[in-house]
Motif scaffolding. Structure first.
Motif, PDB file in Angstrom:
ATOM      1  N   ASN A   1       0.815  -1.208   0.000  1.00 15.99           N
ATOM      2  CA  ASN A   1       0.000   0.000   0.000  1.00 15.99           C
ATOM      3  C   ASN A   1       0.855   1.267   0.000  1.00 15.99           C
ATOM      4  OD1 ASN A   1      -2.420  -1.585   0.219  1.00 15.99           O
ATOM      5  ND2 ASN A   1      -2.024  -1.803   2.414  1.00 15.99           N
ATOM      6  N   GLU A   2       0.257   2.317  -0.577  1.00 19.04           N
ATOM      7  CA  GLU A   2       0.848   3.643  -0.533  1.00 19.04           C
ATOM      8  C   GLU A   2       0.483   4.311   0.796  1.00 19.04           C
ATOM      9  OE1 GLU A   2       2.899   4.779  -2.596  1.00 19.04           O
ATOM     10  OE2 GLU A   2       2.642   3.535  -4.377  1.00 19.04           O
ATOM     11  N   PRO A   3       1.296   5.257   1.280  1.00 15.73           N
ATOM     12  CA  PRO A   3       2.528   5.769   0.660  1.00 15.73           C
ATOM     13  C   PRO A   3       3.782   4.971   1.015  1.00 15.73           C
ATOM     14  CG  PRO A   3       2.015   7.050   2.609  1.00 15.73           C
ATOM     15  CD  PRO A   3       0.899   6.052   2.473  1.00 15.73           C
ATOM     16  N   ARG A   4       3.636   3.906   1.829  1.00 13.45           N
ATOM     17  CA  ARG A   4       4.812   3.132   2.240  1.00 13.45           C
ATOM     18  C   ARG A   4       5.507   2.501   1.038  1.00 13.45           C
ATOM     19  NH1 ARG A   4       3.801  -1.272   4.800  1.00 13.45           N
ATOM     20  NH2 ARG A   4       5.909  -1.459   5.648  1.00 13.45           N
ATOM     21  N   ARG A   5       4.726   2.081   0.059  1.00 10.72           N
ATOM     22  CA  ARG A   5       5.327   1.430  -1.107  1.00 10.72           C
ATOM     23  C   ARG A   5       6.277   2.370  -1.843  1.00 10.72           C
ATOM     24  NH1 ARG A   5       4.567  -2.835  -4.632  1.00 10.72           N
ATOM     25  NH2 ARG A   5       5.027  -2.379  -6.824  1.00 10.72           N
ATOM     26  N   SER A   6       5.801   3.571  -2.169  1.00 17.12           N
ATOM     27  CA  SER A   6       6.639   4.524  -2.904  1.00 17.12           C
ATOM     28  C   SER A   6       7.858   4.928  -2.094  1.00 17.12           C
ATOM     29  CB  SER A   6       5.824   5.767  -3.290  1.00 17.12           C
ATOM     30  OG  SER A   6       4.857   5.448  -4.269  1.00 17.12           O
ATOM     31  N   ARG A   7       7.659   5.172  -0.811  1.00 19.92           N
ATOM     32  CA  ARG A   7       8.777   5.606   0.022  1.00 19.92           C
ATOM     33  C   ARG A   7       9.843   4.528   0.118  1.00 19.92           C
ATOM     34  NH1 ARG A   7      12.286   9.082   0.690  1.00 19.92           N
ATOM     35  NH2 ARG A   7      13.194   9.242   2.784  1.00 19.92           N
TER      36      ARG A   7
END
Length: 261
Positions: free
Chosen positions: A135-141
């Motif tokens: 899930n975002e925003p953990r994925r992008s970070r």
């Protein structure tokens, strides 16, 4: 937006009217999509979510990234589906010989940690994968942090003689060998355990459980997003090559400009 080096960053937004889309895009500073890592410009592309209303920045989901070394392009694709790993590709730039990457070890990036997979030869380049949260925003970070490490690692490694990579990462390379053998080792343990049952007096209930275990494991196997690879990996060895690239294609260091077109 395109750098002089050719690396491009995109920003994608959707809305009911062109004015709404433009107002959301203007909340993002163009320079925020570019980052300098170990002297290498990294261009990152994002998709804006629907939370932005033109007065505050919308959530930004990373969809791809690109970094260009001298003769080598690193491309990352993050929008591979929820829960799936991001894809990594190393390829020679146009005009460079196709055998440019033949000397790269397949554990070049996997030595960075468990999230990085080994490289596989595909066409004229190498492909790999990077595990990331669902899930975002953990994925992008998480992918952004891993991308920084990847670019810094490549910049340092390609600037050194090939043997230096082995000397500096020898423990990590042996760790990669163990990781690659885990599926095979688990299979051996299960087969050995099943064979030992013929010589041990065990309760009937446990026998029935063991008989139903193989189909349950097959069901779990085909339900995984990433199918395990059963292999005996090659042992890490130091390269005897004088340079990573063929004669005349030796990396001279980053020469990219951060000017935008």
């Amino acid at each position: 937006m395109t750098l002089d080096s050719g690396a491009a960053a995109k920003l994608i937004a959707e809305g009911r009217t062109p004015a709404n889309v433009l107002s959301r895009i203007e909340t993002v500073a163009p320079e925020s999509q570019f980052q300098l890592v170990a002297g290498i410009p990294v261009a990152r592309s994002y998709r804006l979510d629907q939370a932005g209303d033109g007065t505050r920045p919308a959530g930004m989901a990373l969809i791809s990234a690109e970094a260009r070394f001298d003769g080598l392009t690193l491309a990352l694709k993050a929008d591979t589906g929820k829960g799936y790993p991001a894809e990594i590709e190393l390829s020679p730039q146009p005009g460079r010989p196709l055998e440019l990457l033949d000397g790269l070890p397949d554990d070049l990036l996997a030595t960075l940690g468990w999230d990085w997979k080994v490289l596989r030869k595909r066409g004229t380049g190498w492909t790999g994968a990077l595990r990331a949260p669902r899930n975002e925003p953990r994925r992008s970070r998480r992918i952004e942090i891993a991308l920084e490490r990847t670019v810094a690692h490549l910049a340092r490694t390609l600037a050194e003689p090939p043997r230096q990579f082995h000397d500096r990462m020898v423990r990590a390379r042996w760790s990669v060998v163990f990781r690659r053998m885990i599926p095979l080792l688990l299979s051996v343990v299960l087969i050995a355990g099943a064979s030992a049952m013929a010589f041990v007096d065990i309760p009937q209930e446990f026998v029935m459980l063991m008989m139903n275990l193989p189909p349950l494991m097959l069901l779990m196997l085909f339900g995984m997003r990433e199918l395990p690879r059963f292999e005996i990996p090659p042992l890490p060895r130091a390269s005897q090559a004088a340079a990573w690239f063929p004669p005349g294609e030796r990396r001279a260091g980053p020469s990219q400009s951060a000017d935008l077109k």
